[in-house]
Write an enzyme that holds these catalytic residues in place. Structure first.
Site, short mmCIF file in Angstrom:
data_model
loop_
_atom_site.label_atom_id
_atom_site.label_comp_id
_atom_site.label_asym_id
_atom_site.label_seq_id
_atom_site.Cartn_x
_atom_site.Cartn_y
_atom_site.Cartn_z
N ASP A 75 0.83 -1.27 -0.09
CA ASP A 75 -0.11 0.02 0.00
C ASP A 75 0.80 1.49 0.09
OD1 ASP A 75 0.69 -0.52 2.62
OD2 ASP A 75 -0.71 0.51 3.40
N GLU A 140 -0.18 -0.72 6.17
CA GLU A 140 0.91 -0.30 6.76
C GLU A 140 0.75 1.24 6.76
OE1 GLU A 140 4.86 1.30 8.03
OE2 GLU A 140 3.87 1.60 6.42
ZN LIG Z 1 6.76 2.02 4.28
#
Ligand SMILES: [Zn+2]
Length: 397
Positions: A75, A140
């Site tokens: 992501d 994340e």
């Molecule tokens: Zn990162």
């Protein structure tokens, strides 16, 4: 076809608009690279009420130990003002020896290089004697609730055990070979609420001004220093990040004042010992009469942020020496072993196996025109390939 070219691997990943929480095709692109290498790929969807569902990926090659994990995320953060980019953020355009795109360094680039490194290793030496796995999350940069934590739990539950982990986040401040992260400081946040008595500014004896109280408490949080640092870590540091009263009237003493703080702490503390120290400081400061002569102690509440990040330090020589040696062999430079910077998903992985972090140069991460030197992709692939060979060599010895 074997995905031995980090440049085409990265281009394929950048072309997937995987802004958290969207998978954007990035995990499918990665699966397409890993399948021909013989990896068994699982796509794991994690859910939690109040947060978007997130797709993650776990892939393993081999069934035996020793077991090396590569961890990261596909992501990316939003592009910001797309018009401000020199090249469209999901186009993977190459100009002036650099590839442009959101995620180029943070951290699709790290994934692209590790895939290429494993592909080259297999091409030259066959499958490693042991196992390699990819633990890749799509969460994340977002709330990080449906990402690495749940993926680790899922894998551990089905019996996965690891001997070491490399996280491919960008760790180099200036150029490739600067820095390996071998630990991270902890992070703890809280909010203080001071209760006073509202009144007329001309009759302060009838009121109790919480601004006086909050200043005393905030001062005690910042002074004296918590420690002088340790062998592996810089000094712990607390920042008061806001003080809020929100009082529009200059002639009214307010009823309440609040403040928030964040502390980044080293291995001389745990979250628990630090909380105790902070409460002790606040209790002492509450009784101080400097700003409140003749008054009862400041009445305050403290609310802790629910999820502190715990400090950790990796001391695994096979892992650190293999990586450090690989960097030196490829770049001729000896990387600094560092614990600086913010938190990362390594803080979750450290509960399962020793973990270190090494990736690209972080200068343009999260910025408009995020980009990576094409030459760095080749160099990092070389480092990762050498690291894989050395780590398995170490483990076999
Ligand atoms: Zn990162």
């Amino acid at each position: 076809m074997f995905p031995t070219d980090p440049i085409s691997n990265l281009a394929a990943l950048i072309r997937c608009p995987s802004v958290t929480p969207d998978e954007g095709g990035a995990l499918t692109a990665l699966e397409t690279m890993l399948a021909p290498l013989g990896f068994t790929v699982d796509r794991v969807v994690a859910k939690e009420a109040g947060t978007p569902d997130i797709e993650n990926l776990y892939a393993r090659l081999g069934t035996e130990g020793p077991h090396l994990m590569f961890a990261g995320h596909t992501d990316v953060v939003p592009v910001g003002d797309e018009a401000a980019w020199s090249h469209p953020p999901f186009s993977a355009a190459i100009a002036g020896g650099e590839m442009y795109g959101r995620g180029a360094v943070d951290m699709k680039g790290g994934i692209a290089c590790f895939v290429a490194a494993v592909a080259r290793h297999i091409e030259k030496h066959g499958r490693p004697k042991g196992s390699i796995s990819f633990l890749i999350t799509g969460d994340e940069e977002g709330p990080a609730i449906n990402g690495t934590v749940k993926l680790l739990e899922w894998a551990a539950q089905k019996g996965e055990r690891w001997d070491a982990c490399l996280v491919g986040e960008p760790t180099n401040p200036e150029s490739l070979g600067d820095m390996i992260k071998i630990g991270r400081r902890g992070s703890l946040s809280g909010r203080i609420i001071v209760h006073g008595v509202q009144g007329h500014a001309a009759y302060p004896h009838l009121a109790d001004n919480p601004v006086r109280g909050i200043l005393q408490l905030a001062q005690a949080l910042m002074d004296p220093a918590f420690d002088n640092g340790t062998e592996d870590f810089q000094p712990s540091n607390l920042e008061v990040t806001t003080i809020d009263v929100g009082n529009p009237a200059v002639n009214v003493i307010p009823a309440k004042a609040t403040a928030a703080f964040n502390i980044r702490f080293n291995d001389s503390w745990t979250a628990e010992s630090l909380k105790a120290e902070i409460v002790a400081r606040l209790d002492r400061a509450a009784k101080d009469e400097t700003l409140r002569p003749g008054r009862q102690p400041v009445k305050y509440d403290i609310v802790w942020n629910e999820r502190p990040s715990h400090v950790f330090l990796t001391r695994n020589n096979a892992l650190i020496d293999s990586l450090s040696g690989a960097i030196e062999a490829v770049t001729g430079r000896q990387p600094k072993l560092s614990t600086t910077g913010g938190t990362s998903d390594a803080r979750f992985i450290k509960d399962y196996c020793p973990v270190v972090e090494f990736g690209l140069v972080g200068q343009t991460m999260h910025m408009v025109d995020e980009r990576v030197a094409v030459a760095d992709l080749e160099t990092l692939t070389g480092i990762y390939e050498t690291f894989v060979a050395r780590w398995f060599g170490h483990a076999a010895a």
